[in-house]
Design an enzyme around this catalytic site. Structure first.
Site, PDB file in Angstrom:
ATOM      1  N   PHE A 167       5.381   1.218  16.820  1.00 24.18           N
ATOM      2  CA  PHE A 167       6.378   1.901  15.725  1.00 24.18           C
ATOM      3  C   PHE A 167       5.454   2.753  14.681  1.00 24.18           C
ATOM      4  O   PHE A 167       4.580   2.456  14.229  1.00 24.18           O
ATOM      5  CB  PHE A 167       6.763   0.668  14.896  1.00 24.18           C
ATOM      6  CG  PHE A 167       7.733   1.148  13.637  1.00 24.18           C
ATOM      7  CD1 PHE A 167       9.164   1.536  14.242  1.00 24.18           C
ATOM      8  CD2 PHE A 167       7.291   1.464  12.719  1.00 24.18           C
ATOM      9  CE1 PHE A 167       9.945   2.101  13.147  1.00 24.18           C
ATOM     10  CE2 PHE A 167       8.041   1.969  11.567  1.00 24.18           C
ATOM     11  CZ  PHE A 167       9.493   2.216  11.807  1.00 24.18           C
TER      12      PHE A 167
ATOM     13  N   ASP B 237      -2.860   5.058  14.439  1.00 26.46           N
ATOM     14  CA  ASP B 237      -1.941   4.920  13.067  1.00 26.46           C
ATOM     15  C   ASP B 237      -2.230   3.432  12.468  1.00 26.46           C
ATOM     16  O   ASP B 237      -2.098   2.411  13.117  1.00 26.46           O
ATOM     17  CB  ASP B 237      -0.532   4.662  14.038  1.00 26.46           C
ATOM     18  CG  ASP B 237       0.528   4.207  12.984  1.00 26.46           C
ATOM     19  OD1 ASP B 237       0.103   3.735  11.766  1.00 26.46           O
ATOM     20  OD2 ASP B 237       1.751   4.630  13.350  1.00 26.46           O
TER      21      ASP B 237
ATOM     22  N   LYS C  57       1.231   2.093   3.430  1.00 23.26           N
ATOM     23  CA  LYS C  57       1.710   0.613   2.962  1.00 23.26           C
ATOM     24  C   LYS C  57       0.351   0.007   1.967  1.00 23.26           C
ATOM     25  O   LYS C  57       0.690   0.270   0.781  1.00 23.26           O
ATOM     26  CB  LYS C  57       1.381  -0.092   4.226  1.00 23.26           C
ATOM     27  CG  LYS C  57       2.797   0.125   5.023  1.00 23.26           C
ATOM     28  CD  LYS C  57       2.961  -0.919   6.115  1.00 23.26           C
ATOM     29  CE  LYS C  57       4.287  -0.644   6.926  1.00 23.26           C
ATOM     30  NZ  LYS C  57       5.397  -0.900   6.307  1.00 23.26           N
TER      31      LYS C  57
END
Length: 400
Positions: free
Chosen positions: A138, A223, A252
């Site tokens: 993702f 990532d 995040k």
């Protein structure tokens, strides 16, 4: 305003892009959240790995309050102290040399994809425009990042997607090697897949990926939007595997609860960008950077945070494995630090709902994987409370 009215207004005025739970959260302290009725919840979601230090961590709250009173925004047409200090700290504590700031993980990944393309162009490798990513990965929901994502559910309804992405199975080095050809530019992956179900690479696999990239002149993009900033027990997850990417993306947990994204790169790769080729109006905002700087300082200087993450992660996984021995409905436990998944043999969403009613916020991904991402300050006693509640719920459902 009554809770029901807030929910009604939200449904009336906000686009229907999230399936929300029927509670309105109004206050957070540490590992606890409180709704409009005063009900208390233990937070095992952390805003999807955002509030890594818990809610309203004092150093972070003071930092952005002070900055908000001093200077709110100036754009990237000018220099600002918080942005510079944050970039310096990220570089000093990573394997990379330069930073680009933006607002989110998807935006950081967009920047990484553009930088990789630009780097190839400058090397006169104009035919190289294909990036290999992984099944169940993702990378975001913008057009380029959903195209990079290895999950059909993210793309469904949005075809045609961007060309130039190839997906291979994780942990299959032969499949990855076969996918490499003259147009391949880079390999992009999460060191541990989060949204894809907490999938951890087999021992030695990432080292083989790195070697393959070096042998074929490919960029390696990590990532770390979910795994970065202490979530797995080290500042960056790549430290567990002792390999270094050419490009790294963060978001995040970096902002301590405020929105920020960052793309880091080796000097040679980063220099492919020139003024005007990429930008972000709010990227590196002074208030957000002050919050991120305080978050990073806390993790780096308060050694108990990473140590607690590692210890509590091991304790949590051990507790879940003991529960698994009593519960045939639990298929597998996997995770590192406080990024933990428990795969069930049945749909996990009803367990999430049951936990909510019992005062615990947990998350389910890939339909059957309960995902646990508590703040790094979580305690054994709080983990025990959730473990006991999970066992009670699973017994009630006849799966123990």
């Amino acid at each position: 305003m009554p809770t029901e009215d807030i929910i009604d207004d939200s449904n009336r005025y906000i686009m229907n892009t999230y399936r929300r739970f029927p509670i309105v959260l109004v206050k957070g302290r540490g590992t606890r959240l409180f709704d409009t009725t005063g009900k208390e919840y233990l937070d095992f979601v952390s805003g999807v790995a955002v509030t890594n230090l818990g809610h309203c961590y004092p150093q972070v709250t003071v930092a952005f309050q002070k900055q908000a009173q001093r200077l709110g925004h100036v754009s990237n047409l000018y220099y600002s102290k918080p942005q510079t200090h944050l970039a310096k700290k990220l570089v000093q504590h990573s394997c990379l040399d330069k930073v680009f700031f933006c607002n989110s993980g998807a935006e950081a990944n967009e920047a990484a994809l553009k930088l990789a393309r630009r780097y190839a162009q400058l090397r006169n490798e104009t035919e190289k425009n294909e990036i290999i990513t992984f099944e169940h990965s993702f990378h975001g929901r913008t057009f380029a990042t959903l195209s990079a994502t290895g999950q059909e559910k993210v793309k469904k309804g949005f075809y045609p997607i961007f060309p130039g992405f190839v997906h291979v199975p994780l942990n299959d080095i032969d499949a990855l090697a076969k996918a490499v050809h003259s147009k391949t530019l880079a390999v992009m992956l999460e060191p541990i897949q989060g949204e894809g179900g907490i999938n951890i690479p087999n021992e030695g696999y990432l080292q083989k990926v790195k070697q393959l990239c070096e042998e074929n002149g490919l960029l390696l993009i990590f990532d770390e939007i979910q795994t970065g900033i202490g979530r797995t027990g080290t500042l960056f997850a790549y430290e567990h595997f002792n390999i270094f990417p050419d490009i790294l993306t963060l978001a995040k947990g970096l902002g301590g609860g405020l929105p920020i994204g960052a793309m880091l790169a080796r000097e040679e790769v980063a220099s492919a960008f020139e003024p005007g080729q990429h930008a972000s109006t709010f990227g590196g905002n002074p208030v957000v950077c002050s919050s991120a700087l305080a978050t990073l300082d806390s993790i780096l200087e308060e050694s108990f945070l990473l140590e607690n993450c590692r210890r509590m992660g091991e304790y949590f996984i051990k507790g879940l494995m003991e529960l698994q021995r009593r519960c045939p409905g639990i298929k597998e436990i996997r995770g590192k630090g406080l990024l933990i998944g428990m795969e069930l043999t049945f749909d996990g969403q009803e367990v999430v709902q049951d936990c909510l009613e019992e005062g615990f916020l947990i998350n389910c991904t890939m339909e059957k994987v309960l995902r646990f991402m508590p703040p790094l300050i979580i305690t054994m006693e709080e983990i025990d409370l959730l473990l006991n509640t999970l066992e009670k719920i699973l017994k009630r459902r006849g799966t123990v």
